[in-house]
Design an enzyme around this catalytic site. Structure first.
Site, PDB file in Angstrom:
ATOM      1  N   GLY A   1       0.844  -1.200   0.000  1.00  7.54           N
ATOM      2  CA  GLY A   1       0.000   0.000   0.000  1.00  7.54           C
ATOM      3  C   GLY A   1       0.876   1.245   0.000  1.00  7.54           C
TER       4      GLY A   1
ATOM      5  N   ASN B   1       1.848  -2.241   5.406  1.00 12.15           N
ATOM      6  CA  ASN B   1       1.000  -1.070   5.637  1.00 12.15           C
ATOM      7  C   ASN B   1      -0.386  -1.211   5.004  1.00 12.15           C
ATOM      8  OD1 ASN B   1       0.400   2.013   5.798  1.00 12.15           O
ATOM      9  ND2 ASN B   1       0.377   1.543   3.600  1.00 12.15           N
TER      10      ASN B   1
ATOM     11  N   TYR C   1     -12.104  -4.907  11.875  1.00 13.88           N
ATOM     12  CA  TYR C   1     -10.885  -4.086  11.748  1.00 13.88           C
ATOM     13  C   TYR C   1     -10.101  -4.120  13.066  1.00 13.88           C
ATOM     14  CZ  TYR C   1      -7.932  -0.014  10.802  1.00 13.88           C
ATOM     15  OH  TYR C   1      -6.859   0.820  10.629  1.00 13.88           O
TER      16      TYR C   1
ATOM     17  N   LYS D   1      -6.367  -5.874  13.684  1.00 10.37           N
ATOM     18  CA  LYS D   1      -5.176  -5.163  14.169  1.00 10.37           C
ATOM     19  C   LYS D   1      -4.678  -5.751  15.489  1.00 10.37           C
ATOM     20  CE  LYS D   1      -4.943  -2.228  10.724  1.00 10.37           C
ATOM     21  NZ  LYS D   1      -3.830  -2.250   9.765  1.00 10.37           N
TER      22      LYS D   1
HETATM   23  P1  NDP Z   1      -5.622   4.145   2.285  1.00  2.00           P
HETATM   24  O1  NDP Z   1      -6.996   3.622   2.078  1.00  2.00           O
HETATM   25  O2  NDP Z   1      -5.365   5.590   2.061  1.00  2.00           O
HETATM   26  O3  NDP Z   1      -4.590   3.281   1.405  1.00  2.00           O
HETATM   27  C1  NDP Z   1      -4.613   1.901   1.477  1.00  2.00           C
HETATM   28  C2  NDP Z   1      -3.501   1.337   0.643  1.00  2.00           C
HETATM   29  O4  NDP Z   1      -3.522  -0.099   0.768  1.00  2.00           O
HETATM   30  C3  NDP Z   1      -3.641   1.654  -0.825  1.00  2.00           C
HETATM   31  O5  NDP Z   1      -2.366   1.937  -1.370  1.00  2.00           O
HETATM   32  C4  NDP Z   1      -4.189   0.358  -1.427  1.00  2.00           C
HETATM   33  O6  NDP Z   1      -3.839   0.122  -2.780  1.00  2.00           O
HETATM   34  C5  NDP Z   1      -3.524  -0.666  -0.521  1.00  2.00           C
HETATM   35  N1  NDP Z   1      -4.249  -1.934  -0.515  1.00  2.00           N
HETATM   36  C6  NDP Z   1      -5.464  -2.189   0.028  1.00  2.00           C
HETATM   37  N2  NDP Z   1      -5.822  -3.466  -0.228  1.00  2.00           N
HETATM   38  C7  NDP Z   1      -4.800  -4.021  -0.923  1.00  2.00           C
HETATM   39  C8  NDP Z   1      -4.587  -5.295  -1.503  1.00  2.00           C
HETATM   40  N3  NDP Z   1      -5.496  -6.278  -1.416  1.00  2.00           N
HETATM   41  N4  NDP Z   1      -3.423  -5.519  -2.163  1.00  2.00           N
HETATM   42  C9  NDP Z   1      -2.498  -4.537  -2.270  1.00  2.00           C
HETATM   43  N5  NDP Z   1      -2.642  -3.311  -1.766  1.00  2.00           N
HETATM   44  C10 NDP Z   1      -3.795  -3.048  -1.108  1.00  2.00           C
HETATM   45  O7  NDP Z   1      -5.241   3.708   3.773  1.00  2.00           O
HETATM   46  P2  NDP Z   1      -4.358   4.450   4.880  1.00  2.00           P
HETATM   47  O8  NDP Z   1      -3.139   5.015   4.272  1.00  2.00           O
HETATM   48  O9  NDP Z   1      -5.229   5.295   5.697  1.00  2.00           O
HETATM   49  O10 NDP Z   1      -3.967   3.194   5.801  1.00  2.00           O
HETATM   50  C11 NDP Z   1      -2.692   2.542   5.752  1.00  2.00           C
HETATM   51  C12 NDP Z   1      -2.593   1.622   6.952  1.00  2.00           C
HETATM   52  O11 NDP Z   1      -2.711   2.387   8.143  1.00  2.00           O
HETATM   53  C13 NDP Z   1      -3.708   0.573   7.017  1.00  2.00           C
HETATM   54  O12 NDP Z   1      -3.172  -0.654   7.465  1.00  2.00           O
HETATM   55  C14 NDP Z   1      -4.665   1.136   8.039  1.00  2.00           C
HETATM   56  O13 NDP Z   1      -5.399   0.124   8.682  1.00  2.00           O
HETATM   57  C15 NDP Z   1      -3.694   1.825   8.978  1.00  2.00           C
HETATM   58  N6  NDP Z   1      -4.321   2.866   9.796  1.00  2.00           N
HETATM   59  C16 NDP Z   1      -4.974   3.903   9.203  1.00  2.00           C
HETATM   60  C17 NDP Z   1      -5.605   4.874   9.973  1.00  2.00           C
HETATM   61  C18 NDP Z   1      -6.352   6.031   9.384  1.00  2.00           C
HETATM   62  O14 NDP Z   1      -7.068   6.735  10.154  1.00  2.00           O
HETATM   63  N7  NDP Z   1      -6.215   6.325   8.101  1.00  2.00           N
HETATM   64  C19 NDP Z   1      -5.580   4.782  11.458  1.00  2.00           C
HETATM   65  C20 NDP Z   1      -4.834   3.658  11.968  1.00  2.00           C
HETATM   66  C21 NDP Z   1      -4.239   2.736  11.163  1.00  2.00           C
HETATM   67  P3  NDP Z   1      -4.556   0.964  -4.009  1.00  2.00           P
HETATM   68  O15 NDP Z   1      -3.959   2.344  -3.962  1.00  2.00           O
HETATM   69  O16 NDP Z   1      -4.192   0.256  -5.264  1.00  2.00           O
HETATM   70  O17 NDP Z   1      -6.012   0.959  -3.704  1.00  2.00           O
END
Ligand code: NDP
Length: 253
Positions: A14, A90, A159, A163
């Protein structure tokens, strides 16, 4: 202790949007070579890779929920003669499926999709990273967890469970892998302003979420990247750590 990423290759799942993009940017800025994994958003991926400082970065389209795709990714890495020094798990998803409001089918979909991406895919990535790192004398794995593992996620129970599972996986692997010089740690952010959280941060609900922190705001993705970098630079004695990065919005003792 490391103080830069020169001559290090960092694989970020990601890694082309949201928090992952900020991680890719920071680690490239510090001299590292980034392999950023994305699922479907090619445009963001191209834009991200082209904007990274330095050269040799690559974006790879892999759906990490497909075990064979992870296998192929690592086979290709080995074939290309690349040594991956760090893996940052991530990529993650989350969507609402409150137990008192969804059908049984929706409930099951919540659990199967979210656990598959946030926990099982991360565990598969860890499996391959470990085989690779053992051959190369060690490495680091950092899992991006969440405050929700400790605080609960009433609207997205799968979720929170995913985690919490990721934290337990982090601790188990840290113990098992320390003799192999493989560090395993986790970063547990509170709300971060990315696509994942954007809708929830609007209106009165958003105001309430911001008020959870005495700074009356949520994190920017760059702040989570900085915490991840701090962990990436940390020494081996820090293995097994789960670092809260939540603006004092939830204190665990
Ligand atoms: P986003 O939704 O902004 O981005 C998610 C990313 O994960 C994207 O790049 C997406 O790819 C990729 N992704 C999702 N599913 C797959 C898959 N099956 N295969 C490959 N890549 C995948 O999320 P965030 O940046 O907000 O979150 C990043 C991490 O941080 C996550 O693990 C989330 O749980 C954690 N987090 C986020 C919080 C928040 O408030 N935002 C709070 C706490 C933790 P693509 O671009 O191609 O869709």
């Amino acid at each position: 202790m490391l103080d830069n990423m020169k001559e290090k290759t960092i694989l970020v799942t990601g890694g082309t949007r949201g928090i992952g993009k900020s991680i890719s940017e920071l680690f490239a800025l510090k001299g590292g070579t980034v392999i950023a994994i994305f699922r479907s958003d090619k445009l963001s991926a191209e834009h991200c890779i082209n904007s990274l400082r330095g050269s040799g970065h690559q974006a790879k389209q892999v759906d990490i929920t497909i075990p064979e795709a992870i296998d192929d990714l690592w086979r290709q890495i080995e074939k290309d003669g690349i040594t991956v020094d760090m893996v940052i798990n991530n990529a993650g998803i989350g969507f609402h499926h409150p137990v008192d409001q969804v059908s049984y089918t929706e409930w099951q979909k919540g659990f199967s999709d979210i656990i598959q991406t946030n926990l099982i895919a991360a565990s598969n990535m860890c499996y391959h990273a470990v085989q690779h790192m053992r051959k190369n004398g060690g490495g680091k794995i950092i899992n991006i967890s969440s405050r929700g593992a400790f605080r609960g996620e009433p609207l997205m129970p799968a979720y929170g469970a995913s985690k919490a599972g990721l934290n337990a996986l982090t601790q188990s692997l840290a113990q098992q892998l320390a003799p192999h010089n493989i560090y395993v740690g986790a970063i547990a952010p509170g709300f971060v302003e990315t696509d994942m959280a954007r809708d929830r941060l609007l209106g009165d609900v958003g105001k309430g979420i911001k008020a959870q922190s005495p700074m009356n705001r949520v994190a920017q993705p760059e702040e989570i990247a900085e915490a991840t970098y701090l962990m990436a630079c940390g020494n081996m004695w820090m293995t097994g750590a789960i670092i809260d990065v939540n603006g004092a919005s939830y204190m665990r003792t």
